[in-house]
Design an enzyme around this catalytic site. Structure first.
Site, PDB file in Angstrom:
ATOM      1  N   SER A 176       0.713  -1.276   0.056  1.00 51.83           N
ATOM      2  CA  SER A 176       0.008   0.006   0.105  1.00 51.83           C
ATOM      3  C   SER A 176       0.713   1.211  -0.030  1.00 51.83           C
ATOM      4  O   SER A 176       0.311   2.338  -0.432  1.00 51.83           O
ATOM      5  CB  SER A 176      -0.999   0.057   1.107  1.00 51.83           C
ATOM      6  OG  SER A 176      -0.376  -0.063   2.398  1.00 51.83           O
TER       7      SER A 176
ATOM      8  N   HIS B 287      -5.282  -3.530  -2.307  1.00 51.25           N
ATOM      9  CA  HIS B 287      -5.038  -2.484  -3.294  1.00 51.25           C
ATOM     10  C   HIS B 287      -4.772  -2.939  -4.586  1.00 51.25           C
ATOM     11  O   HIS B 287      -4.286  -2.124  -5.569  1.00 51.25           O
ATOM     12  CB  HIS B 287      -3.666  -1.752  -2.633  1.00 51.25           C
ATOM     13  CG  HIS B 287      -3.884  -0.884  -1.678  1.00 51.25           C
ATOM     14  ND1 HIS B 287      -4.318   0.319  -1.702  1.00 51.25           N
ATOM     15  CD2 HIS B 287      -3.778  -1.322  -0.245  1.00 51.25           C
ATOM     16  CE1 HIS B 287      -4.274   0.645  -0.194  1.00 51.25           C
ATOM     17  NE2 HIS B 287      -4.135  -0.250   0.355  1.00 51.25           N
TER      18      HIS B 287
ATOM     19  N   LYS C 255     -11.479   0.975  -1.146  1.00 55.73           N
ATOM     20  CA  LYS C 255     -10.703   1.383  -2.187  1.00 55.73           C
ATOM     21  C   LYS C 255     -11.326   1.316  -3.582  1.00 55.73           C
ATOM     22  O   LYS C 255     -12.502   2.165  -3.634  1.00 55.73           O
ATOM     23  CB  LYS C 255      -9.461   0.416  -2.532  1.00 55.73           C
ATOM     24  CG  LYS C 255      -8.194   0.741  -1.272  1.00 55.73           C
ATOM     25  CD  LYS C 255      -8.414   0.704   0.119  1.00 55.73           C
ATOM     26  CE  LYS C 255      -7.656   0.446   0.949  1.00 55.73           C
ATOM     27  NZ  LYS C 255      -7.667   0.506   2.235  1.00 55.73           N
TER      28      LYS C 255
END
Length: 398
Positions: A186, A214, A245
């Site tokens: 990340s 991610h 996300k």
């Protein structure tokens, strides 16, 4: 003042906070008064947002917002209980099925946050006599999840397969050995070497756990994640992800075979004793998954902007490490300077995130520049021009 208050008031990090506030460069809790998009409003001023994790830019998609509104009208604002008891709804079942199919696993369960997904899975699936082997740069939720487990934890050097093998070869052949990695790291933006991790896992009798936080919406066919990207989904035992996300809202999930998921439903304390993800968030994720597959141009544009930005930053002499994703670390390697530059960038209209310990080693402080599918080339150019001027001013680049 109580002894507890006195102790906490003397904490080193709190002293650093006081100093940065006194200098006017404290870089956290910057209140945004608009939607989370390519540009946001802070203190009445429009600012370019390059500090968000909304990689596909779906937080403000009208269909996603409408799905959340419709769910509130039908189900209300909350579930008033855990999924184990009264908080399990038909839309939770629908989402679980969609998620499992999307990432290529038999089943899935949902948690109220992505952080809880790692807490809930790692604390349950391994125990005394077992081993968790983590990458040293794994996310904090993985760190806390393995702390809740009674398994023995080992850490290998970041993305270093020789270090991983050295650990695996020393462990008992009969023991459960769970290799735990972020799919995309990340802060650094680099990708886990899953093909080699799979090879070593098979060689030494290990199991694999991948946090796709991610990488979902970023890598793989239709954004299905890093396991799909490398074609190793069937070799990975547990896939974890978050909705905060690319999937536009809040919550998280764990996907695996039926046996693992059924075990977690009955043994994961963070799952059993936490309220279910809200109806609005659930419906929003369902719609976001549909849009990811219906609008492939979003993912393509994200990668167009990513490849363009990587080329530009390298051309200007920024130190960005081995990243190959929309997460681009701009290394500064000085904590106070990192804060100062972050503040000056905001004053000049660019929102980025400073990264300091414990999110990175002390020598690796950086500014995290993150791209979204809703960024235009003009916005990227404008932001990079400002970054170049500020980084040159503080002699980070020449």
């Amino acid at each position: 003042m109580s002894k507890l208050s006195e102790k906490l008031a003397k904490a080193p990090l709190l002293e650093e906070e006081r100093q940065t506030k006194a200098l006017g460069v404290y870089p956290y809790f910057r209140a945004i008064s608009s939607d989370q998009d390519a540009e946001v409003t802070i203190n009445g001023k429009q600012v370019l947002m390059f500090g968000s994790n909304s990689y596909l830019g779906l937080t403000n998609h009208p269909k996603v917002k409408q799905a959340g509104i419709d769910a509130i009208k039908k189900y209300g604002c909350g579930c008033a209980g855990s999924p184990f008891l009264n908080g399990y709804m038909d839309i939770h079942v629908e989402l679980e099925q969609k998620l499992a199919k999307f990432v290529g696993k038999d089943s899935a369960i949902c948690f109220s946050t992505g952080f809880q997904s790692n807490l809930g899975a790692l604390s349950a699936v391994v125990g005394r006599g077992d081993y968790i082997i983590c990458d040293e740069r794994d996310h904090a939720s993985i760190v806390d999840g393995r702390r809740l487990s009674f398994a023995t934890t080992l850490k290998f050097k970041h993305n270093d397969m020789t270090s991983l093998e050295d650990m695996l070869k020393k462990l008992p052949e009969s023991a459960t050995k769970l290799i735990v990695v972020d799919g995309v790291f990340s802060m650094e933006g680099d990708i886990a070497n899953l093909p080699e991790i799979v090879r070593l896992s098979e060689k030494y009798g290990g199991s694999i756990y991948v946090d796709e936080a991610h990488s979902i919406g970023v890598l793989g066919k239709e954004g299905r994640g890093v396991c799909n990207h490398f074609g190793v989904t069937d070799k990975v035992d547990i896939i974890v992800g978050t909705f905060s996300k690319s999937l536009a809202t809040i919550g998280g999930f764990v996907a695996a075979n039926n046996e693992i998921i059924d075990f977690l439903r009955h043994h994961s304390r963070p799952y059993i004793f936490s309220a279910s993800i809200s109806p609005a968030a659930t419906a929003s994720v369902i719609k976001a998954l549909d849009i990811i597959q219906e609008e492939p141009e979003r993912l393509q544009h994200l990668w167009d902007m990513t490849n363009y930005s990587l080329k530009m930053f390298r051309g200007y002499g920024f130190e960005i490490g081995p990243t190959e994703t929309p997460i681009i670390p701009l290394y500064i390697r000085d904590m106070r300077k990192t804060f100062t530059i972050t503040r000056e960038l905001l004053d000049n209209g660019v929102f980025v995130s400073p990264v300091i310990p414990p999110a990175c080693p002390p020598e690796d402080t950086l500014i995290r520049f993150a791209l979204m599918a809703t960024h235009s080339k003009e916005q990227v150019d404008r932001a990079i021009d400002i970054l170049v001027k500020v980084f040159k001013k503080y002699e980070v680049i020449k």
